[in-house]
Design a protein around this motif. Structure first.
Motif, short mmCIF file in Angstrom:
data_model
loop_
_atom_site.label_atom_id
_atom_site.label_comp_id
_atom_site.label_asym_id
_atom_site.label_seq_id
_atom_site.Cartn_x
_atom_site.Cartn_y
_atom_site.Cartn_z
N UNK A 1 0.80 -1.14 0.01
CA UNK A 1 -0.18 0.02 -0.06
C UNK A 1 0.83 1.32 -0.23
N UNK A 2 2.07 1.32 0.10
CA UNK A 2 2.66 2.69 0.21
C UNK A 2 2.55 3.65 -0.69
N UNK B 1 0.18 1.96 13.17
CA UNK B 1 1.78 1.52 13.28
C UNK B 1 2.30 1.56 11.78
N UNK B 2 3.35 1.86 11.85
CA UNK B 2 4.31 1.90 10.58
C UNK B 2 5.76 1.27 11.12
N UNK B 3 6.47 1.14 10.01
CA UNK B 3 7.90 0.55 10.45
C UNK B 3 8.69 1.23 11.45
N UNK B 4 8.39 2.71 11.37
CA UNK B 4 8.94 3.52 12.59
C UNK B 4 8.61 3.35 13.95
N UNK B 5 7.29 2.67 14.00
CA UNK B 5 6.89 2.51 15.47
C UNK B 5 7.88 1.71 16.46
N UNK C 1 4.29 -6.00 11.22
CA UNK C 1 3.52 -5.60 12.00
C UNK C 1 2.66 -4.49 11.39
N UNK C 2 3.49 -3.63 10.60
CA UNK C 2 2.78 -2.52 10.23
C UNK C 2 2.16 -2.58 8.92
N UNK C 3 2.64 -3.74 8.12
CA UNK C 3 2.01 -4.10 6.93
C UNK C 3 1.04 -4.95 6.95
N UNK C 4 0.72 -5.90 7.97
CA UNK C 4 -0.12 -6.92 7.89
C UNK C 4 -1.36 -6.51 7.82
#
Length: 443
Positions: free
Chosen positions: A127-128, A351-355, A395-398
């Protein structure tokens, strides 16, 4: 449907007889099946026996959100195989007991002979390019037009352009068949124009000029279900998840292709995870397409009571979460510039990867991988694999297992709301009572 090579057909026959007799497949026969089915399971060349679970292909399957939603939340048995390009995400899913093929989906053939008995497809393209957390290149008009043009060609490549549409594109005298033949005959016996002859790789090439190759992955949403249909597979339904920013034009193009291929019903809905009991925000659009009946995305689920981040993680009320370190304070508001903190007394930010940098303000305690998973609906003991950075990105993408269960409860005939409520209660209200090894018994 593609014809099986003679040696494979013989192996399928022998293996089927062995399976019906309750005997193991002979090793030499299994080796033939395995080579022919690669990369899919050898057993998928055999027709399901009465009582066997449906076969499901999960694309962009990630670490197991849809898989967990089906197996753990809904408790439905399916014979599923997921495909994802991320080695860490595949490792996580396998550790949790879900089958994965680690591969680039665009290199796979949706009409592979091993997929001849597939009944459902689940697709979650990246989705990015559409999400506000990305660069939004998927919203540029030029990219929308390129993608839409490619989607519109899927039905033609699969042989699902209705004859009336085909004849509308011809000048008088160019075709001497009768599209109004009372027997439904035209240029093609089933009422559709013949397949165009384009391969699926050629169809994918039509979207190659988009500015970011991840945009073109949305094309797979149309390719796989309709290609399986064209191959003669007993495909029943398709489910898709994507950013809520996905342009309406693309959703409309997908719906048109399914309708032209005589899929009975298509439904889509934007849903906010926090409205369904999850302690983190995540707004996504979900689409269901069905060939036989008319489920709606949320047919059996009503909005559920809210869960705060503090409640989910067992924190005391009043905690705040710092997301971006120490930043300058805006004198006008008395708060840090850039919005770097939020209250844990409500759902967390998406949540994102930066979380992975989030920390509790009261003591500087950083969010763990297990807590990140808990915020998106996974049990605390879920076996995230890879580095801390990789685990947070997964976790951010799922897709949340809870949202997966909600979306699929209609097509799977499960008692969605009762099962989701029970799962949420165990996840967030009973979590502190259960040790990790006891959790499996509870779920």
């Amino acid at each position: 449907m593609r014809t099986l090579p003679p040696a494979v057909a013989t192996a399928v026959h022998v293996a089927t007889l062995a399976r019906k007799a309750g005997r193991p497949i002979p090793p030499k026969v299994y080796a033939v099946l395995e080579a022919a089915a690669n990369p899919w399971p050898a057993e998928w060349l055999l027709a399901p026996l009465p009582g066997d679970p449906i076969r499901v292909v999960e694309l962009f399957a990630g670490p197991g959100g849809w898989s967990e939603g089906i197996a753990t939340v809904l408790g439905v048995a399916v014979d599923a195989v997921g495909v994802d390009i991320s080695a860490d995400a595949c490792a996580t899913a396998r550790k949790a007991g879900h089958r994965r093929i680690c591969a680039d989906i665009t290199t796979l053939d949706p009409e592979h002979i091993a997929l001849r008995h597939t009944q459902a497809v689940i697709i979650s393209p990246p989705c990015p390019t559409f999400s506000p957390a990305g660069k939004l290149s998927g919203l540029e008009q030029g990219n929308i037009e390129i993608l839409g043009h490619a989607i519109a060609y899927v039905g033609e490549a699969a042989g699902y352009i209705p004859m009336d549409v085909c004849h509308d594109d011809l000048e008088d005298g160019e075709c001497d068949c009768d599209p109004d033949d009372p027997d439904g005959k035209g240029c093609h016996g089933d009422g559709f124009a013949p397949r165009s002859g384009a391969t699926w790789d050629e169809v994918r090439e039509m979207a190659a000029e988009v500015s970011d190759p991840r945009i073109a992955l949305m094309l797979e949403v149309a390719i796989w279900p309709i290609a399986l249909q064209a191959a003669g597979a007993p495909i029943r339904w398709m489910a898709m998840e994507q950013s809520s920013n996905l342009p309406e034009e693309i959703l409309d193009d997908l719906q048109v292709e399914f309708e032209c291929a005589e899929w009975f019903y298509t439904s889509r809905e934007i849903m906010e995870a926090a409205d369904y009991g999850l302690p983190s925000r995540r707004k996504r659009v979900y689409m269901i397409a069905s060939r036989r009946y008319a489920p709606t995305v949320t047919r059996r689920i009503r909005p559920l009571p809210a869960t705060s981040m503090a409640q989910a993680l067992g924190w005391q009320p009043g905690e705040r979460v710092n997301t971006r370190g120490n930043r300058p304070v805006d004198p006008a508001t008395g708060r840090a510039k850039g919005g770097n903190a939020f209250s844990a007394d409500g759902p967390s930010w998406c949540l994102t990867g930066k979380s992975r940098t989030w920390k509790r303000e009261s003591d500087g305690l950083r969010l763990t991988e297990a807590e990140a998973g808990l915020l998106v609906g996974f049990r605390r003991s879920y076996p995230w694999q890879g580095s801390r950075t990789s685990a947070f990105q997964q976790a951010a993408d799922v897709v949340s297992p809870v949202m997966a269960a909600i979306v699929l409860s209609g097509v799977m005939g499960a008692l969605g709301e009762a099962l989701v409520r029970d799962y949420l209660a165990q996840l967030y209200e009973m979590d502190d009572m259960l040790a990790a090894d006891e959790y499996e018994l509870a779920t």
